[in-house]
Design an enzyme around this catalytic site. Structure first.
Site, PDB file in Angstrom:
ATOM      1  N   ASP A   1       0.824  -1.210   0.000  1.00 43.54           N
ATOM      2  CA  ASP A   1       0.000   0.000   0.000  1.00 43.54           C
ATOM      3  C   ASP A   1       0.856   1.257   0.000  1.00 43.54           C
ATOM      4  OD1 ASP A   1      -2.639   1.375   0.441  1.00 43.54           O
ATOM      5  OD2 ASP A   1      -1.641   1.974   2.302  1.00 43.54           O
TER       6      ASP A   1
ATOM      7  N   GLU B   1       1.134  -0.416  -5.176  1.00 41.32           N
ATOM      8  CA  GLU B   1       0.179   0.660  -5.409  1.00 41.32           C
ATOM      9  C   GLU B   1       1.007   1.951  -5.449  1.00 41.32           C
ATOM     10  OE1 GLU B   1      -3.394   3.310  -3.562  1.00 41.32           O
ATOM     11  OE2 GLU B   1      -1.781   2.489  -2.356  1.00 41.32           O
TER      12      GLU B   1
END
Length: 650
Positions: free
Chosen positions: A325, A378
């Protein structure tokens, strides 16, 4: 082996250690990747006495003791011993403590003024939030996924199909008659597994299951980097979920958050009375967007702990990949900061050099120890070579989310079709950079929260056009180069945006338009997995060719996807207006019958039923620089897939 008598009559045994000198060396070098075998609470026997060995890193503490339900939570009852090698680890063996015991560490700072109880950073199980104690536990489990684990490198390969169903376990499906509770891991093992398998997705991506105190953070504010959230059951229950998915040939990707951590007092923040895991200077150590602390990647021990967390989930939980993330927030020192709010690196730049090195080391460790797994970044900027090997100067990820494609595509689809011809380049531009990285095309949870509405709600027009647009969106996505990810609810046309406190609106499937979307996704996944042209060359320019990208006037694009076999050719034609096109000519490379293998306007999907009656014979009429062409019927707001005939043999 030294001993000390605790106040309750039990002993703490010193000199019992899980750590070797080599472990300490690797830990201090930032290169230990299996600290979960050494630190934390481990049930073991010493001289035929069963108990628990505790070990925690707290280099700046004056004193550390274990408090728990076995000693009345009394500080000092079971003090730990500070190792003499200077690594900062406190440890000790407490006889008689058993699995299931609740505990924390009581830490006193060097000046004696700071006293705090901390959850174990290496705990493998926790109390159910909002309670915050760690739980002594064993991770023994009898796995049944041997077949999957032997062959998963093929399922996770870059030339394999990858259509990922992103799910939030707390809100995928709830039990309204039981106070709207979430499903537990074992219920999910049946229901989620059956659903994902029947929908023909290849993988699921679970939003962070690492323990988190605030449910509304969706798991992105992690305190337990080695513990699955207790909200859904025990560690073994969680393993059972992964096991069932694997036994049904569904891969499991876990969201993992090494970019920041919350400031809850029982967690990592100011752990031993100093800024241990985070930076002391808020210009480096505080995240203004998320009100959280940023890891100090320059501290070797922190890098070892984070790398160990990543490998823990691949090792103990058989995860097939990690979606990392907020990588952009790690790479840039000025992320979410104005001028004067950040500190440049040693060269005066904005790049976080220590974070870059950590990510490279992390990816090298993953692919070294688990070559069948994947890491997925990401990452939302133009940072070069995110998904290129570290030996070439890349970050070493296997895949990168294509955020540019996602934003351009959703912006285009939000337009009334009458204006789309003026924005044709938003469809065609992505191919210019499509092969610079190993891209994954994401329609994730981030696109359906915070007032953004659902995917269906973003579509323009009346209800029929909204559903047709959504089918077209998914059809265009699956034709475009890159792996696929779709957040739960999108696959059946959820109307409202996602709410983590509520179940998905499964009742919508009582209505034909939503059934049509779901059936379309089921068939789209099936075709995608069956046709090598659609996935084997996702990251190779030779796997894509425009048929015609210039018909902006009609808002139509057509392109080929190609596999390694010359007969693996799929022609994808998209009509982005509600005006059907009859006798629309597209040039093709060979004669013969081109089968219409999928049409988003089929009646079974809720369409108007316009199409090509199973396929079209290529005519020797040149078009688009090719000797043959097809005369097609293009349905309104529709996409058709046509499979090339086999090449003639001579």
């Amino acid at each position: 082996m030294a001993t000390t008598h605790a106040g309750d009559g039990k002993q703490v045994l010193y000199g019992v250690s899980q750590l070797t000198d080599h472990d300490v060396y690797l830990f201090r070098q930032g290169r230990h990747s299996r600290l979960y075998e050494k630190l934390g609470a481990h049930v073991m026997s010493v001289k035929n006495v069963t108990g628990v060995h505790f070990a925690v890193w707290a280099p700046n503490a004056r004193a550390v003791s274990v408090v728990g339900d076995f000693n009345g939570w009394r500080p000092g009852s079971h003090p730990l011993y500070s190792r003499k090698d200077g690594c900062g680890i406190w440890e000790g063996f407490i006889p008689g403590v058993v699995a299931g015991a609740h505990y924390k560490y009581h830490l006193t700072s060097q000046n004696g003024k700071y006293h705090v109880e901390k959850a174990d950073p290496f705990a493998v199980r926790t109390e159910t939030p909002p309670r915050t104690a760690s739980v002594v536990w064993s991770l023994d489990y009898k796995w049944g996924d041997d077949q999957w684990m032997r062959t998963r490198s093929e399922a996770n390969a870059l030339n394999a199909p990858m259509s990922i169903y992103e799910a939030h376990l707390g809100s995928w499906r709830r039990v309204p008659e039981e106070d709207n509770r979430s499903l537990n891991y074992r219920e999910l093992a049946v229901q989620l597994t059956d659903y994902v398998r029947d929908m023909n997705f290849t993988h699921v991506e679970l939003m962070p299951i690492t323990e988190h105190p605030f449910y509304g953070s969706w798991g992105y504010q992690t305190t337990g980097y080695f513990a699955p959230t207790a909200r859904n059951g025990t560690p073994q229950d969680c393993m059972h979920l992964v096991d069932c998915l694997h036994q049904n040939n569904v891969g499991v990707i876990l969201d993992w958050v090494p970019s920041h951590f919350p400031t809850d007092e029982h967690g990592l923040v100011y752990f031993d009375g100093t800024y241990l895991f985070e930076h002391a200077d808020p210009k480096l150590g505080y995240h203004p967007e998320w009100n959280s602390s940023i890891f100090n990647y320059g501290r070797h021990e922190v890098r070892s702990i984070l790398t160990s967390s990543a490998l823990f989930w691949l090792d103990k939980y058989h995860a097939d990949g990690l979606r990392v993330d907020a990588v952009a927030s790690m790479l840039y020192l000025d992320y979410a900061r104005e001028a004067g709010e950040w500190i440049p690196n040693e060269y005066g730049g904005r790049e976080n050099i220590q974070a870059v090195q950590f990510l490279r080391d992390l990816n090298e460790a993953v692919y070294r120890d688990f070559p069948g797994a994947q890491t997925i970044a990401e990452e939302s900027t133009a940072w070069p070579m995110v998904s290129r090997p570290t030996y070439l100067g890349g970050l070493g990820f296997g895949l990168k989310w294509n955020m540019g494609w996602m934003h351009d595509t959703l912006n285009y689809f939000a337009l009334d079709p009458i204006y789309r011809k003026y924005h044709h380049d938003q469809l065609t531009f992505s191919i210019w950079y499509a092969f610079h990285e190993n891209f994954l095309l994401p329609f994730s949870h981030d696109e359906v929260v915070h007032g953004k509405g659902s995917l269906l709600g973003k579509m323009p027009g009346d209800n029929w056009q909204k559903f047709a647009n959504l089918r077209l969106l998914f059809g265009y996505m699956y034709g475009h180069p890159g792996k696929k990810l779709l957040f739960m609810g999108g696959e059946f046309g959820q109307w409202r945006e996602w709410n983590h406190d509520q179940s998905l609106d499964w009742h919508l499937l009582e209505h034909a338009p939503h059934q049509g979307i779901q059936r379309w996704m089921q068939d789209l996944n099936h075709l995608y997995r069956a046709e090598p042209a659609l996935f084997t060359r996702d990251f190779d320019m030779s796997g894509f060719e425009w048929a015609d990208l210039h018909d902006w006037e009609h808002s139509i694009i057509s392109f080929y996807r190609k596999g390694a076999n010359p007969d693996d050719i799929i022609l994808v034609v998209c009509n982005f207006t509600p005006v059907p096109q009859a006798n629309y000519r597209v040039g093709v490379s060979r004669g013969g019958f081109w089968s219409e293998v999928l049409n988003s306007d089929a009646v079974t999907y809720g369409g108007s039923g316009q199409g090509n009656l199973g396929g079209v014979e290529a005519a020797p009429v040149p078009a688009h620089g090719r000797y043959y062409s097809l005369l097609l019927t293009l349905p309104p707001l529709g996409v058709i897939y046509l499979k090339a005939p086999r090449a003639p043999t001579h």
